[in-house]
Design a protein around this motif. Structure first.
Motif, PDB file in Angstrom:
ATOM      1  N   GLY A   1      17.366 -22.057  23.654  1.00 55.49           N
ATOM      2  CA  GLY A   1      16.190 -21.707  24.310  1.00 55.49           C
ATOM      3  C   GLY A   1      16.783 -20.932  25.203  1.00 55.49           C
ATOM      4  O   GLY A   1      18.241 -21.814  25.286  1.00 55.49           O
ATOM      5  N   LEU A   2      16.821 -21.092  26.435  1.00 51.21           N
ATOM      6  CA  LEU A   2      16.970 -20.601  28.002  1.00 51.21           C
ATOM      7  C   LEU A   2      16.273 -21.984  28.708  1.00 51.21           C
ATOM      8  O   LEU A   2      14.972 -22.239  28.746  1.00 51.21           O
ATOM      9  CB  LEU A   2      16.341 -19.418  27.892  1.00 51.21           C
ATOM     10  CG  LEU A   2      16.879 -18.010  27.109  1.00 51.21           C
ATOM     11  CD1 LEU A   2      16.353 -17.456  27.091  1.00 51.21           C
ATOM     12  CD2 LEU A   2      18.119 -17.490  27.639  1.00 51.21           C
ATOM     13  N   CYS A   3      16.896 -21.738  29.688  1.00 49.55           N
ATOM     14  CA  CYS A   3      16.821 -22.446  30.665  1.00 49.55           C
ATOM     15  C   CYS A   3      17.670 -22.138  32.470  1.00 49.55           C
ATOM     16  O   CYS A   3      18.216 -20.841  32.690  1.00 49.55           O
ATOM     17  CB  CYS A   3      18.026 -24.301  30.962  1.00 49.55           C
ATOM     18  SG  CYS A   3      17.731 -24.865  29.430  1.00 49.55           S
ATOM     19  N   TYR A   4      17.031 -22.333  33.488  1.00 42.57           N
ATOM     20  CA  TYR A   4      17.331 -21.698  35.147  1.00 42.57           C
ATOM     21  C   TYR A   4      17.616 -22.844  35.640  1.00 42.57           C
ATOM     22  O   TYR A   4      17.267 -24.063  35.737  1.00 42.57           O
ATOM     23  CB  TYR A   4      16.238 -21.083  34.909  1.00 42.57           C
ATOM     24  CG  TYR A   4      15.876 -20.186  33.746  1.00 42.57           C
ATOM     25  CD1 TYR A   4      16.332 -19.102  34.205  1.00 42.57           C
ATOM     26  CD2 TYR A   4      15.227 -20.321  32.804  1.00 42.57           C
ATOM     27  CE1 TYR A   4      16.546 -17.832  32.939  1.00 42.57           C
ATOM     28  CE2 TYR A   4      14.988 -19.016  32.237  1.00 42.57           C
ATOM     29  CZ  TYR A   4      15.448 -18.034  31.464  1.00 42.57           C
ATOM     30  OH  TYR A   4      15.571 -16.507  31.390  1.00 42.57           O
TER      31      TYR A   4
ATOM     32  N   HIS B   1      12.658 -15.517  30.847  1.00 41.39           N
ATOM     33  CA  HIS B   1      11.505 -15.627  31.236  1.00 41.39           C
ATOM     34  C   HIS B   1      11.536 -14.088  31.960  1.00 41.39           C
ATOM     35  O   HIS B   1      12.496 -13.350  32.867  1.00 41.39           O
ATOM     36  CB  HIS B   1      12.512 -16.686  33.211  1.00 41.39           C
ATOM     37  CG  HIS B   1      11.460 -16.912  34.017  1.00 41.39           C
ATOM     38  ND1 HIS B   1      11.073 -15.870  34.464  1.00 41.39           N
ATOM     39  CD2 HIS B   1      10.084 -18.127  33.779  1.00 41.39           C
ATOM     40  CE1 HIS B   1      10.274 -16.097  35.489  1.00 41.39           C
ATOM     41  NE2 HIS B   1       9.483 -17.618  35.302  1.00 41.39           N
ATOM     42  N   PRO B   2      10.279 -13.478  32.768  1.00 42.17           N
ATOM     43  CA  PRO B   2      10.463 -12.546  32.803  1.00 42.17           C
ATOM     44  C   PRO B   2      11.062 -11.884  33.672  1.00 42.17           C
ATOM     45  O   PRO B   2      10.968 -10.721  33.923  1.00 42.17           O
ATOM     46  CB  PRO B   2       8.448 -12.254  32.660  1.00 42.17           C
ATOM     47  CG  PRO B   2       7.689 -13.590  31.842  1.00 42.17           C
ATOM     48  CD  PRO B   2       9.006 -15.223  31.834  1.00 42.17           C
ATOM     49  N   ALA B   3      10.435 -12.920  35.245  1.00 44.77           N
ATOM     50  CA  ALA B   3      11.520 -12.554  36.349  1.00 44.77           C
ATOM     51  C   ALA B   3      13.064 -11.861  36.140  1.00 44.77           C
ATOM     52  O   ALA B   3      13.905 -11.156  36.388  1.00 44.77           O
ATOM     53  CB  ALA B   3      11.602 -14.122  37.235  1.00 44.77           C
ATOM     54  N   ALA B   4      13.811 -12.925  35.123  1.00 42.13           N
ATOM     55  CA  ALA B   4      14.694 -12.532  35.197  1.00 42.13           C
ATOM     56  C   ALA B   4      15.784 -10.397  33.908  1.00 42.13           C
ATOM     57  O   ALA B   4      16.130 -10.569  34.149  1.00 42.13           O
ATOM     58  CB  ALA B   4      16.032 -14.118  34.136  1.00 42.13           C
ATOM     59  N   LEU B   5      14.382 -11.517  33.176  1.00 49.38           N
ATOM     60  CA  LEU B   5      14.086 -10.083  32.331  1.00 49.38           C
ATOM     61  C   LEU B   5      14.017  -8.853  33.018  1.00 49.38           C
ATOM     62  O   LEU B   5      14.595  -7.949  32.411  1.00 49.38           O
ATOM     63  CB  LEU B   5      13.018 -10.324  30.953  1.00 49.38           C
ATOM     64  CG  LEU B   5      13.575  -9.356  30.064  1.00 49.38           C
ATOM     65  CD1 LEU B   5      14.920  -9.206  29.487  1.00 49.38           C
ATOM     66  CD2 LEU B   5      12.938  -9.884  28.857  1.00 49.38           C
TER      67      LEU B   5
END
Length: 199
Positions: A101-104, A175-179
C-alpha cells in the motif's frame, strides 16, 4: 510505526487500478524477471525495491521534465517523483502476490518552510504480522534509504520540531491529492507548483 489500514481487507492491497496497473504486460514482464532472479518473497521484495530505487531516477534529481503516474509508464520511461515511483513499487509487489500500500509524510525544508507531501510504500511479507515501510525515492548525497523490515531506513525520517508528520494511514489506492497533482501537471515545473501540502 503502527499503520492504520484505510481498508482492513488485505485483498484491497493486492488489487489493480489505473495507477497501480500490475496487470500491464511490462509490469508483469519486469516482475517475472525479478522473481526468476530471486525466487522467494523476501528476496523478490528487496530486488523490486532496489530496482525502483536505483534504476528509475527521481525526476527532481535527473532533471527529467516528464510527469509519469501510472506504474507501467514509470517503468517504461524510467522516470518519476516519489508518488510515481511508489506506484511502480506497489505494482511490482502486487504482481507477485505481496500485499502493498501507499503511505505519506509531510516534509519541509531545513528551516521548516515549503512543506509538501512525500510518498512511500508499505508491504507485508508472508509470515509477518505487521506492515513495513520502505522508500524507493532514490538515494543521493544525504539520502540513504534501504530495504529494512524491522528498523525503518527511510529517505527522510521526520523532524517533528519542523512540523513534519508521519501520516499513519495505509492506502490501498493513491491518495486523491497526490494523484490529482500528477495527472493535472503538464511538466515537472507545473507539478512542483501542484504538489499537495496536506492530505
Amino acid at each position: 510505526m503502527q499503520l492504520i489500514q484505510q481498508n482492513p481487507d488485505i485483498h484491497a492491497y493486492l488489487t489493480s487500478d489505473e495507477a497501480i496497473d500490475h496487470w500491464h504486460p511490462l509490469v508483469q514482464e519486469t516482475a517475472d524477471a525479478l522473481w526468476f532472479a530471486t525466487g522467494d518473497a523476501y528476496s523478490y521484495a528487496k530486488a523490486a525495491f532496489e530496482f525502483v530505487r536505483d534504476t528509475i531516477p527521481h525526476s527532481g534529481d535527473s532533471g527529467d521534465m516528464r510527469v509519469s503516474w501510472r506504474a507501467s509508464d514509470v517503468i517504461a520511461t524510467r522516470n518519476g517523483i516519489c508518488y510515481a515511483k511508489s506506484h511502480a513499487l506497489v505494482a511490482l509487489l502486487r504482481a507477485q502476490g505481496i500485499p502493498a500500500g501507499l503511505c505519506y509524510q509531510l516534509l519541509a525544508d531545513d528551516d521548516g518552510t515549503n512543506a509538501v507531501i512525500h510518498g512511500l510504500v508499505a508491504l507485508r511479507l508472508p509470515g509477518r504480522e505487521s506492515w513495513s515501510r520502505v522508500d524507493a525515492r532514490g538515494n543521493k548525497p544525504g539520502v540513504d534509504a534501504q530495504f529494512s523490515l524491522d528498523v525503518e531506513r527511510l529517505a527522510f525520517p521526520v523532524r517533528p520540531e519542523l512540523g513534519e508528520i508521519d501520516h499513519p494511514e495505509l492506502y490501498a489506492a493513491p491518495h486523491p491529492a497526490a494523484l490529482k497533482a500528477l495527472r493535472h501537471s503538464a511538466d515537472r515545473s507545473e507539478l512542483w507548483r501542484n504538489l499537495p501540502t496536506a492530505l
